[in-house]
Design an enzyme around this catalytic site. Sequence first.
Site, PDB file in Angstrom:
ATOM      1  N   GLU A  25     -14.858  -3.319 -33.451  1.00  0.00           N
ATOM      2  CA  GLU A  25     -13.961  -4.157 -32.866  1.00  0.00           C
ATOM      3  C   GLU A  25     -13.624  -5.245 -32.577  1.00  0.00           C
ATOM      4  OE1 GLU A  25     -13.962  -2.409 -28.705  1.00  0.00           O
ATOM      5  OE2 GLU A  25     -12.187  -3.287 -27.798  1.00  0.00           O
ATOM      6  N   ASP A  49      14.796  -5.549  -6.268  1.00  0.00           N
ATOM      7  CA  ASP A  49      14.624  -5.193  -7.739  1.00  0.00           C
ATOM      8  C   ASP A  49      16.006  -4.790  -8.185  1.00  0.00           C
ATOM      9  OD1 ASP A  49      12.392  -5.841  -6.370  1.00  0.00           O
ATOM     10  OD2 ASP A  49      11.255  -4.718  -7.069  1.00  0.00           O
ATOM     11  N   GLN A  57      14.819  -5.328   8.375  1.00  0.00           N
ATOM     12  CA  GLN A  57      16.471  -3.936   8.917  1.00  0.00           C
ATOM     13  C   GLN A  57      17.171  -5.148   7.617  1.00  0.00           C
ATOM     14  OE1 GLN A  57      18.866  -5.709  12.617  1.00  0.00           O
ATOM     15  NE2 GLN A  57      16.547  -6.534  13.731  1.00  0.00           N
ATOM     16  N   GLY A  75       0.694  -0.809  -0.212  1.00  0.00           N
ATOM     17  CA  GLY A  75       0.053   0.210  -0.384  1.00  0.00           C
ATOM     18  C   GLY A  75       0.453   1.216   0.396  1.00  0.00           C
ATOM     19  N   HIS A  82     -14.659   8.334 -19.174  1.00  0.00           N
ATOM     20  CA  HIS A  82     -14.748   7.477 -17.706  1.00  0.00           C
ATOM     21  C   HIS A  82     -15.028   8.953 -16.485  1.00  0.00           C
ATOM     22  CE1 HIS A  82     -13.348   3.699 -19.695  1.00  0.00           C
ATOM     23  NE2 HIS A  82     -12.776   4.338 -20.472  1.00  0.00           N
ATOM     24  N   CYS A 129     -18.131   4.027 -21.119  1.00  0.00           N
ATOM     25  CA  CYS A 129     -17.130   3.819 -22.235  1.00  0.00           C
ATOM     26  C   CYS A 129     -17.719   2.175 -23.288  1.00  0.00           C
ATOM     27  CB  CYS A 129     -15.785   3.189 -22.253  1.00  0.00           C
ATOM     28  SG  CYS A 129     -14.309   4.198 -23.506  1.00  0.00           S
ATOM     29  N   PHE A 130     -17.158   1.522 -22.989  1.00  0.00           N
ATOM     30  CA  PHE A 130     -17.228  -0.404 -23.619  1.00  0.00           C
ATOM     31  C   PHE A 130     -19.187  -0.291 -23.313  1.00  0.00           C
ATOM     32  CE2 PHE A 130     -17.522  -4.368 -24.374  1.00  0.00           C
ATOM     33  CZ  PHE A 130     -16.877  -4.643 -26.008  1.00  0.00           C
ATOM     34  N   GLY A 131     -19.446   0.386 -22.015  1.00  0.00           N
ATOM     35  CA  GLY A 131     -20.844   0.224 -21.501  1.00  0.00           C
ATOM     36  C   GLY A 131     -21.807   0.670 -22.287  1.00  0.00           C
ATOM     37  N   GLU A 156     -15.554   8.309 -13.486  1.00  0.00           N
ATOM     38  CA  GLU A 156     -14.934   7.521 -12.084  1.00  0.00           C
ATOM     39  C   GLU A 156     -13.571   8.284 -12.239  1.00  0.00           C
ATOM     40  OE1 GLU A 156     -14.983   5.455 -15.093  1.00  0.00           O
ATOM     41  OE2 GLU A 156     -13.627   4.278 -15.311  1.00  0.00           O
TER      42      GLU A 156
END
Length: 541
Positions: free
Chosen positions: A403, A146, A191, A16, A513, A379-381, A515
């Site tokens: 598409e 990494d 550590q 997080g 979008h 969108c797609f909806g 959201e």
Amino acid sequence: MTRFIFITGGVVSSLGKGLASAALGACLQARGFKVRLRKLDPYLNVDPGTMSPYQHGEVYVTDDGAETDLDLGHYERFTGVASRKSDNITTGRIYSDVIARERRGDYLGATVQVIPHVTNAIKEFVKSDLTDEDFCLCEIGGTVGDIESLPFLEAIRQLANELGRERTMFVHLTLLPYIPTAGELKTKPTQHSVKELLSVGIQPDLLMCRSDREIPEGERKKIALFCNVAPQAVIPALDVDSIYQVPISYHAEGLDEQVCRHFRIESTQPDLSRWTNIVERVRQPEGEVTIAVVGKYISLLDSYKSLAEALTHGGIANNVRVRLNWIDSQIFEREDAVLHLEPCHGILVPGGFGERGASGKIEAVKFARERQVPYFGICFGMQMAVIEACRNLVGLKGANSTEFGPCEHPVVGLMTEWVKGNMLEKRAANGELGGTLRLGAYDCMLKKGSRVADIYGSDMISERHRHRFEVNMDYRPQLEKAGLSFSGLSPDGVLPEIVEIPDHPWFVGVQFHPELKSKPFDPHPLFTSFIKAAVRQSRLV
Ligand code: GLN
């Protein structure tokens, strides 16, 4: 003079870090500081735009059209500061810029190397596009140790050396695992993680220790001693029941105070009342609604991060808990959609790509339209809603999206050129995939008297896009005759942005979008309105 806070993660991934960074940003902002948050991602993709949602989760789109990491969504939701292209960089982007410069001959015959050329490019990025921000928080993706994060760690080490420690701070997020047989929280992984950082020349100034329980004073002191930080700079980052509680809890543990102390700046206590208000509302809802989200990437809910958040915000605005029923649309190929959708008070079909599961989504639209259940297509909806209307209201059985390949009635098709601002954007069917969608903020004109004009309380809005295909305006007359209204259009009237069914309790499809712009303290009007309609629906059933 902007101060830089670099946030790294250790021990394991998924701690997080993005949320912790966002919460720190919110706390500093609540103290009256101007903040900016950035993400440095070590992977080789130029941006996450071409990555599968299963790999990467949601692609967060900024107003200026960048496809970025979903952590930028957390940043924006927690601080309200709109993210920009200059807030997310990847190794891929850095290398492609460095190589482009090399090809142009910009390096004047030098041997191009990770140090200094790549690290210089990273440093330039970190310092770029900042004006009067008090703090720039830079989260480094991945986990220390990494291989691919090394150039980033080297770059921030150099920056601290160049700018001075009074302008830079290193925050390291780690995990204290609890071992039940020993009955103890273990500090050793922390550590080791700090040792790993030290091996690249970075001494953290503050440690945030994720833990599922209180950290005893003794353990805190032990971490401080072994990791060479002040005991008060070992901040317990305990699990909480709501993400909106995170800024409150971290503040209570002294996070922002330690940051101010590090930079030797006096500041008043932050006003976190906006967060306490939200937490109270989330904990004590007055009711509950169930929303069916009929999608495709439901095995990785990070793919719908902003969507889930925006629906929760809609619930906060209406004082209800929003229960999300995630449905894989492919299930409707085997099972009766009615069984799954009937218990829900609203149906949402989110953004998506590709043919798999499309027929199930169309079925969900049909159910919502016929049964008068609130429907929100994003969108797609929206594209699926138009295909459904064409097939079942207009009677064009061969209606589909190109598409999925050539079809008899291409009601959703590829747009090869359109206007953005005063620029003409062009696309070819066989063009590159990366970064070529219709991306970022576009204005949209709302039809007077429409449901959306009423919801937004305005006739001109701006929303963010991320798609390649558009509803085909050639079918507009037939669709309007059948009861669909094109209530949002691009200012030049060429691109269909919103469709709605006026003769339905709540049926709205948007090509953008929404959201992406919703915030807990400023819920998006479409989500507020959709959840309100779902509350009404819940009283009917
Ligand atoms: N696949 C559709 C397109 O490219 C919709 C994209 C989306 O939902 N974001 O137009």
